[in-house]
Write a protein that holds these residues in place. Structure first.
Motif, PDB file in Angstrom:
ATOM      1  N   VAL A 198     -47.922  -2.757 -17.215  1.00  0.00           N
ATOM      2  CA  VAL A 198     -49.091  -1.417 -15.863  1.00  0.00           C
ATOM      3  C   VAL A 198     -50.728  -2.297 -16.994  1.00  0.00           C
ATOM      4  N   GLU A 199     -50.273  -2.221 -18.058  1.00  0.00           N
ATOM      5  CA  GLU A 199     -51.725  -2.454 -18.632  1.00  0.00           C
ATOM      6  C   GLU A 199     -52.439  -3.871 -17.894  1.00  0.00           C
TER       7      GLU A 199
ATOM      8  N   TYR B  11     -56.717   0.727  -8.317  1.00  0.00           N
ATOM      9  CA  TYR B  11     -55.579   1.674  -7.693  1.00  0.00           C
ATOM     10  C   TYR B  11     -56.203   2.077  -6.149  1.00  0.00           C
TER      11      TYR B  11
ATOM     12  N   CYS C  26     -48.489   1.652  -4.529  1.00  0.00           N
ATOM     13  CA  CYS C  26     -48.732   2.470  -5.780  1.00  0.00           C
ATOM     14  C   CYS C  26     -50.094   3.160  -6.114  1.00  0.00           C
TER      15      CYS C  26
ATOM     16  N   SER D 132     -51.042   4.363 -11.913  1.00  0.00           N
ATOM     17  CA  SER D 132     -50.086   3.998 -13.125  1.00  0.00           C
ATOM     18  C   SER D 132     -48.947   4.512 -13.888  1.00  0.00           C
TER      19      SER D 132
ATOM     20  N   ALA E 182     -46.982   2.443 -10.789  1.00  0.00           N
ATOM     21  CA  ALA E 182     -46.864   0.910 -10.981  1.00  0.00           C
ATOM     22  C   ALA E 182     -46.411   1.355 -12.140  1.00  0.00           C
ATOM     23  N   SER E 183     -46.017   1.613 -12.861  1.00  0.00           N
ATOM     24  CA  SER E 183     -45.149   2.269 -14.254  1.00  0.00           C
ATOM     25  C   SER E 183     -43.642   2.325 -14.118  1.00  0.00           C
TER      26      SER E 183
ATOM     27  N   ILE F 193     -42.645  -1.308 -12.406  1.00  0.00           N
ATOM     28  CA  ILE F 193     -42.558  -2.025 -13.761  1.00  0.00           C
ATOM     29  C   ILE F 193     -41.032  -2.613 -13.977  1.00  0.00           C
TER      30      ILE F 193
END
Length: 265
Positions: free
Chosen positions: A105-106, A111, A129, A132, A135-136, A139
């Motif tokens: 996510v980094e 966004y 997304c 974060s 998104a996390s 992933i």
């Protein structure tokens, strides 16, 4: 001529009408066409294999046995990898959606963002997304897969799928999402016939020519200002939307193309 249609068993059931149409159209022009699935093997005297699976390794294995495969394995490999498709667009100078590979996510800074596995299809494994946290989650859920990130681009959930046989565009469909940013017909989106401009047709043919493809679909995001951006290449490409909007038999066009292309070998 003698050939085979290759499908996975599951997809052969879902596409039985198209398979029947291919076989019946082939008979008309004296092509003997049979279906094989999964681990079934073609006889060595076959002139070609019409490959209808997302499995470049399987397509390559048929090529290594000496069969002419439609589409060839390299087309299948690129079309079923969104990152390779992006690299092809950059190489050809075709406008495309900015794309980068991500592993954590980094890697993301802005966004909303669209995350995709590189080998998903049909609108699956694609997520818009908003932050974060979302998104996390994506992933983590796909941590063993290659993932790409693309900025969210406002398209009113509209895109255009262009159908190309050889180096000839023979139809295009505009797709609009139904309450989703995804425009896929199989996810409930609406469709209508779309007429390409000369520059749009030229870009589609440029891609097909570079791939040396036989039959592909090319998806472009349709922007509000009239521009478009290459999004994905489909091999194998489904033609349900084309049948629904055009008075054309894809099966007839495809087997006639095969007859012309390969009868001289």
């Amino acid at each position: 001529m003698k050939g085979y249609i290759y499908y996975s068993k599951e997809e052969s059931v879902r596409n039985y009408k198209f398979i029947e149409d291919l076989i019946s159209q082939a008979v008309i022009i004296d092509i003997e066409l049979q279906l094989i699935v999964d681990e079934e093997q073609p006889n060595p005297d076959a002139d070609f294999i019409l490959f209808r699976d997302r499995n470049p390794e399987k397509a390559k294995s048929f090529e290594q046995q000496g069969f002419r495969v439609i589409n060839r394995a390299e087309v299948n490999r690129i079309a079923n990898d969104k990152w390779l498709t992006y690299e092809l667009a950059i190489l050809l100078g075709i406008p495309t959606v900015p794309t980068k590979l991500v592993t954590m996510v980094e890697d993301l800074s802005q966004y909303p963002i669209v995350l995709k596995t590189v080998d998903g299809h049909g609108g699956t494994e694609v997520e818009l997304c908003k932050d974060s946290f979302e998104a996390s989650k994506f992933i983590t859920a796909h941590k063993l897969r290659k993932i790409i990130a693309q900025p969210y681009i406002e398209t009113s959930a509209q895109d255009v799928r262009v159908f190309v046989i050889g180096e000839e565009v023979f139809g295009a469909v505009k797709r609009t999402g139904n309450g989703s940013f995804k425009s896929n017909y199989t996810l409930g989106g609406s469709i209508e016939k779309y007429t390409l401009s000369s520059w749009q047709e030229k870009e589609a043919i440029t891609i097909a020519r570079a791939l040396k493809s036989d039959y592909i679909g090319i998806d472009f995001l349709l922007l509000p200002d009239g521009r478009w951006l290459l999004n994905e290449i489909e091999d194998p490409v489904g033609a349900r939307s084309l049948y629904a909007t055009h008075d054309v038999s894809v099966a007839e066009r495809l087997v006639n193309f095969i007859k012309i292309r390969f009868s001289s070998y």
